[in-house]
Design a protein around this motif. Structure first.
Motif, PDB file in Angstrom:
ATOM      1  N   UNK A 222     -26.733 -32.646  32.761  1.00  0.00           N
ATOM      2  CA  UNK A 222     -27.704 -33.027  33.787  1.00  0.00           C
ATOM      3  C   UNK A 222     -28.878 -33.775  33.156  1.00  0.00           C
ATOM      4  N   UNK A 223     -29.339 -33.305  32.011  1.00  0.00           N
ATOM      5  CA  UNK A 223     -30.438 -33.992  31.332  1.00  0.00           C
ATOM      6  C   UNK A 223     -30.034 -35.406  30.939  1.00  0.00           C
ATOM      7  N   UNK A 224     -28.791 -35.573  30.511  1.00  0.00           N
ATOM      8  CA  UNK A 224     -28.314 -36.916  30.161  1.00  0.00           C
ATOM      9  C   UNK A 224     -28.325 -37.834  31.377  1.00  0.00           C
ATOM     10  N   UNK A 225     -27.917 -37.308  32.523  1.00  0.00           N
ATOM     11  CA  UNK A 225     -27.956 -38.091  33.755  1.00  0.00           C
ATOM     12  C   UNK A 225     -29.391 -38.474  34.102  1.00  0.00           C
ATOM     13  N   UNK A 226     -30.308 -37.529  33.887  1.00  0.00           N
ATOM     14  CA  UNK A 226     -31.717 -37.805  34.172  1.00  0.00           C
ATOM     15  C   UNK A 226     -32.243 -38.917  33.267  1.00  0.00           C
ATOM     16  N   UNK A 227     -31.893 -38.863  31.977  1.00  0.00           N
ATOM     17  CA  UNK A 227     -32.373 -39.889  31.057  1.00  0.00           C
ATOM     18  C   UNK A 227     -31.758 -41.255  31.348  1.00  0.00           C
ATOM     19  N   UNK A 228     -30.531 -41.285  31.851  1.00  0.00           N
ATOM     20  CA  UNK A 228     -29.954 -42.558  32.260  1.00  0.00           C
ATOM     21  C   UNK A 228     -30.784 -43.189  33.374  1.00  0.00           C
ATOM     22  N   UNK A 229     -31.211 -42.368  34.339  1.00  0.00           N
ATOM     23  CA  UNK A 229     -32.039 -42.902  35.425  1.00  0.00           C
ATOM     24  C   UNK A 229     -33.426 -43.278  34.925  1.00  0.00           C
TER      25      UNK A 229
ATOM     26  N   UNK B  26     -43.099 -37.623  36.494  1.00  0.00           N
ATOM     27  CA  UNK B  26     -42.056 -38.530  36.999  1.00  0.00           C
ATOM     28  C   UNK B  26     -40.702 -38.152  36.430  1.00  0.00           C
ATOM     29  N   UNK B  27     -40.657 -37.898  35.128  1.00  0.00           N
ATOM     30  CA  UNK B  27     -39.395 -37.519  34.489  1.00  0.00           C
ATOM     31  C   UNK B  27     -38.891 -36.184  35.018  1.00  0.00           C
ATOM     32  N   UNK B  28     -39.800 -35.231  35.231  1.00  0.00           N
ATOM     33  CA  UNK B  28     -39.393 -33.922  35.755  1.00  0.00           C
ATOM     34  C   UNK B  28     -38.847 -34.040  37.166  1.00  0.00           C
ATOM     35  N   UNK B  29     -39.424 -34.910  37.975  1.00  0.00           N
ATOM     36  CA  UNK B  29     -38.939 -35.100  39.346  1.00  0.00           C
ATOM     37  C   UNK B  29     -37.529 -35.705  39.329  1.00  0.00           C
ATOM     38  N   UNK B  30     -37.299 -36.661  38.451  1.00  0.00           N
ATOM     39  CA  UNK B  30     -35.952 -37.233  38.314  1.00  0.00           C
ATOM     40  C   UNK B  30     -34.963 -36.159  37.868  1.00  0.00           C
ATOM     41  N   UNK B  31     -35.356 -35.365  36.879  1.00  0.00           N
ATOM     42  CA  UNK B  31     -34.470 -34.311  36.374  1.00  0.00           C
ATOM     43  C   UNK B  31     -34.165 -33.293  37.463  1.00  0.00           C
ATOM     44  N   UNK B  32     -35.146 -32.950  38.251  1.00  0.00           N
ATOM     45  CA  UNK B  32     -34.918 -31.983  39.331  1.00  0.00           C
ATOM     46  C   UNK B  32     -33.942 -32.543  40.362  1.00  0.00           C
ATOM     47  N   UNK B  33     -34.114 -33.804  40.707  1.00  0.00           N
ATOM     48  CA  UNK B  33     -33.208 -34.413  41.689  1.00  0.00           C
ATOM     49  C   UNK B  33     -31.774 -34.459  41.173  1.00  0.00           C
ATOM     50  N   UNK B  34     -31.620 -34.780  39.880  1.00  0.00           N
ATOM     51  CA  UNK B  34     -30.276 -34.805  39.306  1.00  0.00           C
ATOM     52  C   UNK B  34     -29.693 -33.396  39.255  1.00  0.00           C
ATOM     53  N   UNK B  35     -30.525 -32.409  38.969  1.00  0.00           N
ATOM     54  CA  UNK B  35     -30.054 -31.023  38.933  1.00  0.00           C
ATOM     55  C   UNK B  35     -29.630 -30.558  40.321  1.00  0.00           C
ATOM     56  N   UNK B  36     -30.405 -30.883  41.343  1.00  0.00           N
ATOM     57  CA  UNK B  36     -30.052 -30.479  42.700  1.00  0.00           C
ATOM     58  C   UNK B  36     -28.783 -31.191  43.169  1.00  0.00           C
ATOM     59  N   UNK B  37     -28.616 -32.458  42.786  1.00  0.00           N
ATOM     60  CA  UNK B  37     -27.364 -33.154  43.095  1.00  0.00           C
ATOM     61  C   UNK B  37     -26.178 -32.434  42.445  1.00  0.00           C
ATOM     62  N   UNK B  38     -26.377 -32.029  41.211  1.00  0.00           N
ATOM     63  CA  UNK B  38     -25.320 -31.316  40.482  1.00  0.00           C
ATOM     64  C   UNK B  38     -24.973 -29.997  41.165  1.00  0.00           C
ATOM     65  N   UNK B  39     -26.000 -29.288  41.601  1.00  0.00           N
ATOM     66  CA  UNK B  39     -25.796 -28.001  42.279  1.00  0.00           C
ATOM     67  C   UNK B  39     -25.050 -28.199  43.596  1.00  0.00           C
TER      68      UNK B  39
END
Length: 229
Positions: A55-62, A80-93
């Protein structure tokens, strides 16, 4: 950018972000090494250890893709980075059809006598990485608020922007979470030293090889967070 600037202060991190936006690869590595350990600690509270790296890798890609559109200083970049990471995590969930990793039963903590009248012990323990396992036993809103404020280093307003809540609600959730962590520590819930939840203790070396696992400035951030409660 100097190659040994693995943990820049906010001023240098702001400069590194701006240089990275201009295509400076060394500057981007500085940004990554400064932000990634905090970010993956937050992702772990959402998806658990097994999926955190993906998930973190997906966040860093964005983050890399959208970096040119970012505007702001180091604090805003972390939010900003934390918000992207959270969105990617919720998508994953949602894709996995399961609940976030955090969100234990709050009732088990509610009636326990605390080992301290304040959250000071929990703050200090977070500074050494001793209580990351215990965060998974907090309700989700408290776990996220604690990690965003103490580990990622966001102020209440920035953390509220990540979570889509009011700053006052984030302050309250973080304070309650820290008090419950103090209760657990007082009840002997901590598992001692070493790593906890995959996050190393503060004090790990800052060499190039350790940069990605070091969690910088957690103790200092914890002190600021307690003052701002």
């Amino acid at each position: 950018m100097r190659g040994d600037d693995t943990q820049p202060d906010d001023g240098r991190l702001t400069v590194a972000v701006q240089a990275a936006q201009g295509g400076d690869e060394a500057a981007f590595r500085t940004v990554y090494r400064a932000v990634h350990p905090r970010l993956i600690g937050y992702v772990r509270t959402l998806v658990g250890e097994a999926d955190a790296e993906d998930v973190a890798s997906e966040a860093w890609l964005q983050i890399t893709r959208d970096l040119s559109r970012f505007s702001g200083d180091a604090d805003r970049f972390r939010g900003w980075a934390a918000r992207i990471a959270r969105n990617r995590a919720l998508d994953h969930i949602r894709m996995r059809g399961r609940r976030p990793a955090v969100g234990g039963d709050e009732t088990e903590l509610a009636d326990k006598p605390g080992g301290s009248d304040t959250a000071d012990e929990a703050m200090e323990a977070l500074g050494t990485g001793r209580t990351f396992r215990l965060i998974s036993r907090l309700p989700q809103d408290q776990a996220e608020a604690v990690v965003l404020r103490v580990v990622v280093g966001l102020d209440a307003k920035s953390a509220a922007g990540v979570l889509g809540k009011r700053p006052g609600a984030v302050r309250t959730a973080a304070h309650r979470g820290l008090r419950r962590l103090a209760d657990l520590l007082g009840a002997g819930g901590a598992d001692g030293g070493g790593t906890a939840g995959g996050v190393p203790q503060q004090g790990t070396g800052r060499g190039e090889g350790a940069a990605e696992s070091y969690v910088p400035g957690v103790t200092e951030t914890a002190a600021r967070t307690q003052k701002d409660m």
